[in-house]
Design a protein around this motif. Structure first.
Motif, PDB file in Angstrom:
ATOM      1  N   THR A  38     -74.244 -32.184 -39.881  1.00  0.00           N
ATOM      2  CA  THR A  38     -74.553 -30.833 -39.377  1.00  0.00           C
ATOM      3  C   THR A  38     -76.040 -30.535 -39.353  1.00  0.00           C
ATOM      4  O   THR A  38     -76.464 -29.409 -39.577  1.00  0.00           O
ATOM      5  CB  THR A  38     -73.789 -29.730 -40.161  1.00  0.00           C
TER       6      THR A  38
ATOM      7  N   HIS B 194     -70.569 -25.983 -41.542  1.00  0.00           N
ATOM      8  CA  HIS B 194     -70.202 -26.097 -40.137  1.00  0.00           C
ATOM      9  C   HIS B 194     -71.304 -25.460 -39.294  1.00  0.00           C
ATOM     10  O   HIS B 194     -72.043 -24.593 -39.767  1.00  0.00           O
ATOM     11  CB  HIS B 194     -68.872 -25.387 -39.854  1.00  0.00           C
ATOM     12  N   TYR B 195     -71.392 -25.881 -38.046  1.00  0.00           N
ATOM     13  CA  TYR B 195     -72.348 -25.263 -37.127  1.00  0.00           C
ATOM     14  C   TYR B 195     -71.965 -23.808 -36.877  1.00  0.00           C
ATOM     15  O   TYR B 195     -70.800 -23.477 -36.677  1.00  0.00           O
ATOM     16  CB  TYR B 195     -72.395 -26.027 -35.802  1.00  0.00           C
TER      17      TYR B 195
ATOM     18  N   ASN C 162     -78.046 -22.009 -33.820  1.00  0.00           N
ATOM     19  CA  ASN C 162     -77.948 -22.687 -35.108  1.00  0.00           C
ATOM     20  C   ASN C 162     -79.216 -22.534 -35.940  1.00  0.00           C
ATOM     21  O   ASN C 162     -79.152 -22.506 -37.171  1.00  0.00           O
ATOM     22  CB  ASN C 162     -77.613 -24.166 -34.898  1.00  0.00           C
TER      23      ASN C 162
END
Length: 456
Positions: A50, A423-424, A432
């Motif tokens: 990630t 998690h993104y 992001n």
């Protein structure tokens, strides 16, 4: 109160790794610079971890002009053009950001605007441009010049270059392309904006023949730490890569650059500062030391001396004893901030020339650390919570093993400490990184732009 939030991480990928002798490592892919499958594997590993983005540096020349040392290195000898490579990687990944270096010294704004906007569309919003001014004299010789532009002139050109590129990226409003088959309108003429820029360095009419991209604009990255570089970053950059050796140095740089943003009408969180770090990770500290020793033993003296000479601005050190002190040097017209960092280090640590090139062999003046995953996480956390960094540009010493070690060992430890994502968060690189979507200038009640028919 300790700083809250989560750090950002990029994977800065040199073909075989950042250590100058990485290509000689038993686990290295020796032909990595022209091995697409190798880069796909690295990008997928970073995505599994990630990471926010993979980042590729670039040079339009074989940097080392000494044939003896050049024939013994893999870095900047043969390697893919980064935008071509990242376009291929975009097709086989879903989340990882794609940042490439492109120089303002030996390009035209229309080239950069068009290529990065295209990459942003191809990747569905994952592109970033690392804006640099070429520091190497040898690049000049490939662009019909017999000498490099002066440092101040390069940055003056870069400021206008960035202005033109961002202006071209705003050629079209977000909803300009109606593509209405019934009415016969492909785009709304009122939502086309012709740049018609005229300045000291560039005269660019526009518009860009690429629609506004999924991120509004690709993320703008900058990598200079000189006074001119810091001011350019404060005015234009959304991410800045830098080199620092100590917590105090990193905190001072962080406060300096963040403190400049208000003068440009910007909030502190609109710029992410990511120092470079080259981590050598072991399951124990002893294992990390062993990994480092293997790499150090592979440095050829000719390669180490040539690397040091390049990083000091092209200074010829061949006439000085390797085990003697670094001599007094003329001020460089190339990488000024890196030269100062290395000279200060040599004086502070009383390094010989040999000790100095051994010291930079791992990451060329960036922060090099080694230890267990717990040790590495401790050091990264210290910089993050003490406002020395918003995250890090991770520089694996050798590949693919160095990146595998970080993703498999350090990332889980950072997650356990709630310092890095599970998690993104979003679909685009900008989302992001926690950067705002750049609204189109037309929403600010600006004067009506010229039409395409009347632009001159």
């Amino acid at each position: 109160m300790a700083r809250r939030g989560q750090m950002k991480l990029n994977a800065f990928l040199h073909p075989t790794g950042h250590h100058i002798a990485a290509w000689r490592h038993p686990q290295a892919t020796a032909d990595a610079g022209v091995n697409f499958d190798h880069y796909v594997e690295l990008a997928r590993t970073a995505e599994r971890g990630t990471f926010d983005a993979v980042f590729l540096a670039d040079s339009a020349a074989v940097r080392d002009q000494n044939i003896d040392s050049a024939s013994r290195v893999a870095r900047y000898v043969v390697h893919f053009e980064p935008l071509t490579l990242l376009s291929g990687i975009a097709a086989v990944t879903r989340h990882i950001g794609l940042i490439a270096t492109a120089t303002t010294t030996y390009n035209e704004p229309i080239h950069i605007a068009r290529k990065f906007a295209s990459l942003d569309h191809i990747s569905k919003g994952r592109a970033g441009w690392n804006l640099v001014t070429s520091s190497g004299e040898v690049e000049a010789f490939n662009f019909s010049r017999d000498q490099h532009l002066a440092h101040a002139d390069r940055y003056d050109r870069a400021r206008e270059f960035a202005q033109v590129v961002t202006g071209l990226w705003d050629s079209w409003e977000d909803d300009a392309f109606v593509r209405d088959k019934a009415s016969g309108h492909y785009f709304d003429p009122a939502k086309l904006h012709v740049l018609n820029h005229k300045g000291p360095h560039f005269a660019v009419r526009g518009p860009l023949n690429v629609a506004r991209s999924p991120q509004g604009r690709p993320v703008l990255v900058q990598a200079g730490s000189s006074e001119a570089g810091k001011e350019l970053a404060a005015a234009t950059a959304e991410v800045i890569f830098t080199a620092a050796q100590t917590l105090d140095e990193a905190r001072a740089f962080y406060a300096d650059v963040k403190g400049r943003l208000a003068r440009h009408g910007r909030a502190p969180d609109t710029l992410k500062i990511l120092p470079g770090v080259s981590p050598i990770v072991g399951r124990t500290a002893e294992e990390a030391d062993e990994k480092f020793a293997i790499l150090q033993e592979l440095i050829h003296p000719a390669v180490g001396l040539s690397l040091l000479s390049q990083m000091l601005g092209g200074v010829d050190l061949s006439g000085y004893p390797l085990d003697g002190p670094l001599p007094d040097l003329p001020e460089s017209n190339a990488a000024k901030s890196r030269q100062k960092l290395l000279v200060d280090l040599a004086r502070r640590e009383n390094f010989s020339i040999r000790q100095l090139y051994q010291w930079i062999a791992g990451a060329r003046g960036h922060w090099t650390i080694r230890g267990s995953a717990h040790d590495i996480a401790d050091q990264l956390e210290t910089w993050f919570v003490n406002e020395a960094a918003d995250g890090f540009n991770v520089m694996p010493p050798y590949l693919p093993g160095g990146l595998d070690d970080f993703v498999d060992l350090v990332v889980p430890e950072l997650r356990r400490r709630k310092l890095f994502r599970e998690h993104y968060e979003g679909r685009t690189l900008r989302e992001n990184l926690g950067l705002p979507y750049p609204k189109h200038p037309s929403t600010d009640a600006a004067p009506e732009p010229e039409t395409l028919a009347h632009a001159g």
